[in-house]
Design a protein around this motif. Structure first.
Motif, PDB file in Angstrom:
ATOM      1  N   SER A 206      25.062  22.957  -4.251  1.00  0.00           N
ATOM      2  CA  SER A 206      25.076  24.414  -4.322  1.00  0.00           C
ATOM      3  C   SER A 206      26.400  24.934  -3.769  1.00  0.00           C
ATOM      4  CB  SER A 206      23.919  25.008  -3.521  1.00  0.00           C
ATOM      5  OG  SER A 206      23.955  26.423  -3.554  1.00  0.00           O
ATOM      6  N   HIS A 207      26.839  26.068  -4.305  1.00  0.00           N
ATOM      7  CA  HIS A 207      27.993  26.775  -3.745  1.00  0.00           C
ATOM      8  C   HIS A 207      27.537  27.890  -2.810  1.00  0.00           C
ATOM      9  CE1 HIS A 207      31.187  24.829  -6.010  1.00  0.00           C
ATOM     10  NE2 HIS A 207      30.442  24.907  -7.083  1.00  0.00           N
ATOM     11  N   ASN A 208      26.229  28.023  -2.664  1.00  0.00           N
ATOM     12  CA  ASN A 208      25.674  29.063  -1.805  1.00  0.00           C
ATOM     13  C   ASN A 208      25.477  28.494  -0.392  1.00  0.00           C
ATOM     14  OD1 ASN A 208      23.750  30.781  -0.427  1.00  0.00           O
ATOM     15  ND2 ASN A 208      23.310  31.732  -2.398  1.00  0.00           N
ATOM     16  N   GLU A 209      26.294  28.972   0.554  1.00  0.00           N
ATOM     17  CA  GLU A 209      26.219  28.436   1.913  1.00  0.00           C
ATOM     18  C   GLU A 209      24.866  28.694   2.556  1.00  0.00           C
ATOM     19  OE1 GLU A 209      29.276  29.126   4.704  1.00  0.00           O
ATOM     20  OE2 GLU A 209      30.914  28.652   3.312  1.00  0.00           O
ATOM     21  N   ASN A 210      24.260  29.833   2.250  1.00  0.00           N
ATOM     22  CA  ASN A 210      22.951  30.132   2.832  1.00  0.00           C
ATOM     23  C   ASN A 210      21.909  29.111   2.381  1.00  0.00           C
ATOM     24  OD1 ASN A 210      23.856  32.420   4.220  1.00  0.00           O
ATOM     25  ND2 ASN A 210      23.498  33.759   2.464  1.00  0.00           N
ATOM     26  N   ASP A 211      21.956  28.728   1.097  1.00  0.00           N
ATOM     27  CA  ASP A 211      21.022  27.717   0.602  1.00  0.00           C
ATOM     28  C   ASP A 211      21.276  26.373   1.272  1.00  0.00           C
ATOM     29  OD1 ASP A 211      19.965  29.627  -1.029  1.00  0.00           O
ATOM     30  OD2 ASP A 211      20.774  28.818  -2.906  1.00  0.00           O
ATOM     31  N   LEU A 212      22.547  26.009   1.406  1.00  0.00           N
ATOM     32  CA  LEU A 212      22.887  24.728   2.021  1.00  0.00           C
ATOM     33  C   LEU A 212      22.424  24.675   3.478  1.00  0.00           C
ATOM     34  CD1 LEU A 212      26.456  24.335   0.508  1.00  0.00           C
ATOM     35  CD2 LEU A 212      24.529  22.805   0.073  1.00  0.00           C
ATOM     36  N   LYS A 213      22.606  25.781   4.199  1.00  0.00           N
ATOM     37  CA  LYS A 213      22.170  25.824   5.602  1.00  0.00           C
ATOM     38  C   LYS A 213      20.654  25.887   5.711  1.00  0.00           C
ATOM     39  CE  LYS A 213      26.359  28.142   7.291  1.00  0.00           C
ATOM     40  NZ  LYS A 213      26.908  29.418   7.836  1.00  0.00           N
ATOM     41  N   ARG A 214      20.021  26.557   4.756  1.00  0.00           N
ATOM     42  CA  ARG A 214      18.562  26.716   4.808  1.00  0.00           C
ATOM     43  C   ARG A 214      17.845  25.396   4.561  1.00  0.00           C
ATOM     44  NH1 ARG A 214      15.195  31.600   1.872  1.00  0.00           N
ATOM     45  NH2 ARG A 214      13.082  30.898   2.383  1.00  0.00           N
ATOM     46  N   PHE A 215      18.375  24.590   3.637  1.00  0.00           N
ATOM     47  CA  PHE A 215      17.666  23.372   3.246  1.00  0.00           C
ATOM     48  C   PHE A 215      18.328  22.082   3.722  1.00  0.00           C
ATOM     49  CE2 PHE A 215      16.572  26.522  -0.069  1.00  0.00           C
ATOM     50  CZ  PHE A 215      15.198  26.554   0.125  1.00  0.00           C
ATOM     51  N   GLY A 216      19.627  22.106   3.942  1.00  0.00           N
ATOM     52  CA  GLY A 216      20.331  20.867   4.279  1.00  0.00           C
ATOM     53  C   GLY A 216      20.567  20.714   5.771  1.00  0.00           C
TER      54      GLY A 216
END
Length: 248
Positions: A206-216
């Motif tokens: 993902s290029h969405n940092e919020n998604d990366l922080k939320r799930f990764g």
């Protein structure tokens, strides 16, 4: 925790562009096509291990090799060198509409796709209403309509719903969480969180940092096909953003 994904010296080489088609004269007189054959390594000497239950985010610029790596893990792309070993089945949220057949109805596609991933007809029967409810009322109203008549949004909703209901222990996600309207997007997020709480292993592009922080919780940073960092998600994002700023 056991290792479920292992990449060893992984590499794949691509042509930079397709060869041009031969002109009629060249075919008639058997002249060679002199188009350039320049290649590049989309992935080169990539090594890492992912353990059961980990949530890994892939970070990097466009063309860095992220989607290529996901396709290798999914088994749809074969490496030129090295290997990737995957223990357990994979639920690929990569090209959500790719496995559906346009002439079949949505109902038929649900049974076909789920069946190809190992679910019996009885198992699909048990999950059918949940699949359709998640996809939304528009999909339910068009269950017996040929899939090719669905809007792109309806196709993606159905694809996400079917793939995330599978029992596969490894989930591969490539830029598909931000689908549909706000309400459906939040449903997708909650579904992903439920999968992680159930012990699934996640590999997210993902290029969405919020998604990366939320799930990764762990990040892999790919740059020009090479793995340049493997660290906690926050640290990887800091390094990536610093590199982007430096390149401006």
């Amino acid at each position: 925790m056991s290792v479920v994904i292992k990449a060893e010296n992984l590499g794949v080489e691509f042509y930079r562009s397709r060869r041009r088609k031969m002109q009629l004269r060249e075919m008639l007189f058997h002249q060679r096509n002199s188009a350039p054959r320049e290649t590049f390594w989309a992935l080169k000497d990539v090594n890492f291990e992912v353990k059961e239950g980990e949530a890994v985010g892939l970070v990097g610029a466009n063309g860095g090799g992220k989607s290529t790596l996901l396709k290798m893990i999914a088994g749809v792309l074969i490496p030129d060198v090295g290997k990737v070993t995957v223990t357990g089945g994979v639920a690929p949220l990569i090209e959500l509409t790719g496995g559906f057949i346009g002439e079949l109805s949505a109902r038929e596609n649900i049974y076909l796709t789920a069946g190809l991933h190992g679910l019996s007809r009885d198992q699909v029967d048990e999950r059918f209403d949940d699949i359709v409810d998640f996809a939304g009322p528009q999909v339910r109203e068009a269950l017996d309509t040929p899939y090719r008549h669905f809007s792109s949004g309806m196709q993606v909703r159905l694809g996400f719903s079917v793939i995330t209901t599978l029992d596969e222990p490894i989930v591969l996600v490539d830029e598909v969480l931000a689908v549909g309207d706000r309400n459906f997007k939040e449903k997708c997020y909650k579904r992903m969180e439920a999968l992680l709480e159930g012990g699934r292993t996640l590999f997210l592009v993902s290029h969405n940092e919020n998604d990366l922080k939320r799930f990764g919780t762990r990040g892999l940073y790919l740059s020009q096909g090479e793995l340049v960092m493997d660290a906690p998600m926050e640290d990887v994002l800091d390094r990536y953003n610093a590199d982007v700023d430096a390149a401006r």
